[in-house]
Design an enzyme around this catalytic site. Structure first.
Site, PDB file in Angstrom:
ATOM      1  CE1 TYR A   1      -3.361  -2.209   5.509  1.00  0.00           C
ATOM      2  CE2 TYR A   1      -2.923   0.066   4.875  1.00  0.00           C
ATOM      3  CZ  TYR A   1      -3.300  -1.222   4.540  1.00  0.00           C
ATOM      4  OH  TYR A   1      -3.604  -1.535   3.231  1.00  0.00           O
TER       5      TYR A   1
ATOM      6  CB  SER B   1      -0.905   0.011   1.233  1.00  0.00           C
ATOM      7  OG  SER B   1      -1.554   1.249   1.400  1.00  0.00           O
TER       8      SER B   1
END
Length: 268
Positions: A154, A141
């Site tokens: 995250y 990501s």
């Protein structure tokens, strides 16, 4: 000769492959002719299919070694091989770092970093014994490459995924290629939870140079490319799939009038 992705006869495992981005990945591999096994903790409400072909669903908790071992053993027992793994399962709810508990952060890192490592280890053991080896694609990501307020753990885990990709590509070569997709904003069935109503989604999409968020199938096609023979010499790479990235905040804040700049004293 036309270039095309043909994965007929190949067996692909997509973790979290029954909804959202994962469903898009599964459909892309089905379209390329592969046999697709999608695992998740629970099945989708409707079967994931493409061109009249469906995924095979198997339940699995990718954080649990016994569950992953059982999954891979089932795949190899039924199909005789495992050619490609797409480590897609992951995610995180919004939680400010100062307020989130140690247990919360541990679970986020476990799901988004340690679980892909576990799945990759077990799949690699099979691929190393196959004449054609195999490949692994990590779904990473942009959160791992820029500030990620509200999903700090995250973002840190995804940064770790890209580092892991480089290390595994060296350790497991030449039999197994390992690459990652650095994914930007994606519009899925859960987009409203992240960006608000349709107006919010449209406003966020306008900040992306290509003028829209990614669709799940955009991610799937890139994953299929990295798994295919077209990428036979690609390993240890991170492929940016973010529509051109995000416009720097200073461009919106600046007061300069770029339409009336001068060159050597003349109006442009």
């Amino acid at each position: 000769m036309a270039l095309e992705i043909d994965l007929s006869g190949r067996v692909v495992l997509v973790t979290g492959g029954v909804r959202g981005v994962g469903a898009g990945v599964s459909k892309a591999f089905l379209a390329a002719g592969a046999t697709v096994i999608a695992c998740a903790r629970r099945p989708a409400e409707a079967a994931v299919s493409c061109d009249g072909r469906e995924i095979e669903y198997l339940p699995c908790d990718v954080r649990d070694a016994d569950s992953v071992n059982g999954l891979v053993e089932t795949i190899v027992r039924k199909h005789g091989r495992l050619d490609h793994v797409i480590n897609n399962a992951g995610g995180a709810p919004f939680a400010l770092a100062a307020q989130a508990s140690k247990n919360f952060h541990s679970k986020i890192v476990e799901l988004n970093l340690l679980a892909p490592l576990l799945v990759s280890q077990i799949a690699n053991a099979v691929m190393q014994q196959q004449p054609d080896g195999g490949s692994i694609v990590m779904v990473s990501s942009v959160s791992g490459h820029r500030p990620s307020p509200g999903t700090a753990a995250y973002g840190a885990a995804k940064a770790g995924i890209d580092s892991l990709t480089e290390s595994l590509s060296v350790e497991w070569a030449p039999k197994v290629r390992v690459n990652s997709l650095v994914v930007g904003l994606v519009e899925t069935e859960q987009s409203e939870l992240h960006y608000g109503d349709q107006n919010g989604i449209a406003a966020v999409a306008e900040t992306i140079p290509l003028g829209r968020m990614a669709r799940p199938e955009d991610i799937g096609r890139c994953a299929a490319f990295l798994a295919s023979p077209l990428a036979a010499y690609v390993s240890g790479a991170t492929l940016l799939v973010h529509g051109g990235g995000e416009r720097p905040a200073f461009l919106a804040a600046a007061t300069a009038d770029h339409h009336s700049t001068t060159k050597e004293g003349q109006q442009v």
